[in-house]
Design an enzyme around this catalytic site. Structure first.
Site, short mmCIF file in Angstrom:
data_model
loop_
_atom_site.label_atom_id
_atom_site.label_comp_id
_atom_site.label_asym_id
_atom_site.label_seq_id
_atom_site.Cartn_x
_atom_site.Cartn_y
_atom_site.Cartn_z
N ARG A 104 -4.67 15.45 6.20
CA ARG A 104 -5.32 15.36 4.95
C ARG A 104 -5.38 16.62 4.07
O ARG A 104 -5.02 16.78 2.84
CB ARG A 104 -6.78 14.56 5.13
CG ARG A 104 -7.37 14.26 3.54
CD ARG A 104 -8.74 13.89 3.68
NE ARG A 104 -9.61 14.59 4.09
CZ ARG A 104 -11.06 14.44 4.06
NH1 ARG A 104 -11.46 13.29 3.54
NH2 ARG A 104 -11.84 15.36 4.45
N HIS A 112 0.83 -1.24 0.04
CA HIS A 112 -0.14 -0.21 -0.14
C HIS A 112 0.87 1.30 0.29
O HIS A 112 1.49 1.54 1.00
CB HIS A 112 -0.60 0.09 1.24
CG HIS A 112 -2.03 1.04 1.18
ND1 HIS A 112 -3.00 0.91 0.28
CD2 HIS A 112 -2.21 2.25 1.87
CE1 HIS A 112 -3.86 2.10 0.39
NE2 HIS A 112 -3.11 3.08 1.45
N HIS A 146 -9.63 1.40 1.47
CA HIS A 146 -9.35 1.71 2.68
C HIS A 146 -10.61 1.51 3.29
O HIS A 146 -11.82 1.82 3.02
CB HIS A 146 -9.18 3.35 2.65
CG HIS A 146 -7.90 3.59 2.15
ND1 HIS A 146 -8.23 5.05 1.14
CD2 HIS A 146 -6.60 3.39 2.09
CE1 HIS A 146 -6.80 5.31 0.70
NE2 HIS A 146 -6.02 4.25 1.23
N ASP A 185 2.19 3.13 2.99
CA ASP A 185 1.18 4.09 2.88
C ASP A 185 1.54 5.57 2.55
O ASP A 185 1.78 5.77 1.67
CB ASP A 185 0.29 4.02 4.20
CG ASP A 185 -0.90 4.74 4.13
OD1 ASP A 185 -1.30 5.30 3.03
OD2 ASP A 185 -1.89 4.73 5.19
N GLU A 223 -10.45 3.30 8.76
CA GLU A 223 -9.28 3.93 9.24
C GLU A 223 -9.40 4.69 10.51
O GLU A 223 -8.64 4.77 11.40
CB GLU A 223 -8.67 4.74 8.13
CG GLU A 223 -7.25 5.19 8.66
CD GLU A 223 -6.58 6.03 7.47
OE1 GLU A 223 -5.32 6.27 7.73
OE2 GLU A 223 -6.98 5.83 6.26
N HIS A 272 -11.80 3.83 -3.17
CA HIS A 272 -11.09 4.63 -2.52
C HIS A 272 -11.50 4.42 -0.78
O HIS A 272 -10.59 3.94 0.00
CB HIS A 272 -11.00 6.12 -2.61
CG HIS A 272 -10.29 6.92 -1.40
ND1 HIS A 272 -11.04 7.48 -0.50
CD2 HIS A 272 -8.84 7.49 -1.55
CE1 HIS A 272 -9.94 8.09 0.48
NE2 HIS A 272 -8.83 8.28 -0.31
N HIS A 311 -5.83 -0.83 6.22
CA HIS A 311 -5.76 -0.51 7.68
C HIS A 311 -6.68 -1.40 8.36
O HIS A 311 -6.42 -1.96 9.39
CB HIS A 311 -6.46 1.01 7.85
CG HIS A 311 -5.66 1.79 6.92
ND1 HIS A 311 -4.49 2.15 7.10
CD2 HIS A 311 -5.92 2.78 5.87
CE1 HIS A 311 -3.67 3.06 6.46
NE2 HIS A 311 -4.71 3.46 5.59
#
Length: 441
Positions: free
Chosen positions: A79, A56, A231, A319, A234, A204, A268
């Protein structure tokens, strides 16, 4: 072309063996034996293990290392910084950055990367003249660095549970899953039959793909016999929003829309219910743990041991590339479990190395890699046993619990020597990274 390597020690299916001879023809291991070094053989000191799979990766996140640590915050504030970097990339800049990032991976013993790719279009969401220009840049970068790549083309349609894409997110979306599939099919056609590239798919997250769109992405995976990654859980906030909107957890929603199964990987899987654990395990879905990112973003500690006990296969990824070191990812699965449970000894070194090798490669669509056996892809990673970190340590524990990426001194990837004496064939990778990241700032 035939090449012969003589390994002081090597991790083979029966365990660690001394004086191992590996004959490579093309990109495959032709023969493995034992004995004194044959004439002309290249000597690999220390312990040689199969190539590592970084299951990942978000290559462009590497530009955030050391630049997003100041002040308080959480995943969501991080983010925002990530979106700022995404907004500055074009195909040429991405090629330079990804080449350097993948070379850093090669230096760490990685021979295959799973690139979770959602940075598709130009600013404002306008497609490039070639709608897959960014994907092609990633493939070109992997090849330059000497890695195989599973390019996991990601469907990304909404900016939250039903919210419109905004800002840098405009670059991620294709409008709907059908348009995403047309573009992804074109990308897959470009690399059909090419042994070093696997075009897979990704949802996603449940935040970014409405449930009615998920079956289109799953169907792409089935039609191409390709990996499907997503994902999953998470953040607790993601779970709460999903339950509020759909009366189901993310895992339950993915299960209901045919997105789990033996080609799928849940990345995750940090905050799971007991039902989630059963659905993931019984479906044969891989679980990709990314401990260095999960701790960097304060995500939490996922139930890796519980999932494995129920039959799930564990893989590893770096990641966001807070660090690129699969040995650190591997031991963190055990060490984080110790913090959560107050007990030691949840995983053996062999189990953790298998997650970084055979399981990881299989989850990326390369089941013939990650092992030192005749017919397997010729990936050989040699780790020093005489560094200040490994001196005096023994067995696989020396690699999994003591070594770092800096102890990798030789890497053969698909029969190609890409790292020798700790130096990549591209030269000074630190300078490549500094130039590529500096240009973005």
């Amino acid at each position: 072309m035939s090449l012969t390597y003589w390994c002081e020690q090597a991790w083979v299916p029966d365990g660690i063996a001394d004086d191992v001879i590996v004959v490579v023809e093309g990109d495959r291991i032709a023969r493995i034996g034992q004995g004194p070094p044959p004439a002309g053989a290249e000597r690999l000191a220390g312990l040689t293990v199969p190539g590592l799979a970084n299951a990942h990766s978000h290559a462009f996140h590497r530009a955030l290392r050391g630049a997003a640590q100041e002040g308080k915050g959480d995943f969501w504030t991080w983010r925002d910084r990530m979106y700022e970097v995404a907004a500055r990339l074009d195909p040429d800049a991405y090629l330079r950055l990804a080449t350097a990032v993948y070379a850093e991976m090669a230096l760490a013993g990685v021979t295959c990367v799973g690139e979770f790719h959602y940075l598709h279009h130009a600013t404002g969401g306008k497609p490039y003249d070639d709608p897959n220009a960014m994907g092609h840049a990633l493939v070109q970068a992997a090849r330059a660095a000497g890695l195989r790549i599973a390019l996991l083309d990601t469907c990304y349609l909404t900016g939250g549970m039903g919210a419109q894409l905004a800002g840098a997110q405009d670059r991620f979306g294709d409008g709907n899953a059908e348009r995403w599939a047309v573009r992804a099919d074109d990308l897959a056609a470009c690399y059909e039959g090419q042994a070093d590239v696997e075009i897979g798919a990704a949802i996603h997250s449940v935040r970014a793909v409405p449930p009615e769109q998920m079956p289109v992405v799953a169907e792409f995976s089935h039609r191409h016999a390709a990996p499907l990654h997503v994902h999953v859980s998470e953040q607790p906030a993601e779970n709460a929003a999903c339950v509020e909107r759909y009366a189901a957890t993310p895992v339950q929603l993915l299960h209901e829309h045919a997105a789990l199964g033996p080609r799928s990987t849940a990345v995750h899987a940090t905050h799971l219910t007991d039902v989630d654990v059963e659905l993931l395990s019984h479906s044969g879905t891989f679980i990709c743990m990314c401990p260095t990112t999960e701790r960097d973003l304060a995500d939490g500690i996922g139930p890796a041991r519980t999932l494995a006990d129920r039959g799930a296969r564990i893989t590893l990824g770096s990641d966001s590339h807070a660090v690129i070191d699969l040995f650190e990812e591997a031991r963190a699965v055990e060490l984080d479990e110790r913090l959560a449970s107050g007990k030691r000894g949840h995983w053996s070194a062999a189990d953790l190395l298998a997650a970084a090798t055979t399981a990881g490669h299989t989850s990326l669509g390369f089941p013939d890699a990650g092992m030192l056996v005749p017919g397997a892809r010729a990936d050989l990673v040699s780790v020093r046993l005489d560094s200040v970190r490994t001196a005096g340590a023994r067995g696989l524990e020396a690699v999994v619990f003591a070594a770092t990426a800096a102890d990798v001194h030789s890497v053969v990837s698909g029969g190609r020597r890409v790292v020798e004496d700790g130096r990549h064939v591209l030269g000074d990778v630190g300078s490549l990274l500094a130039e590529a990241i500096g240009a973005l700032r």
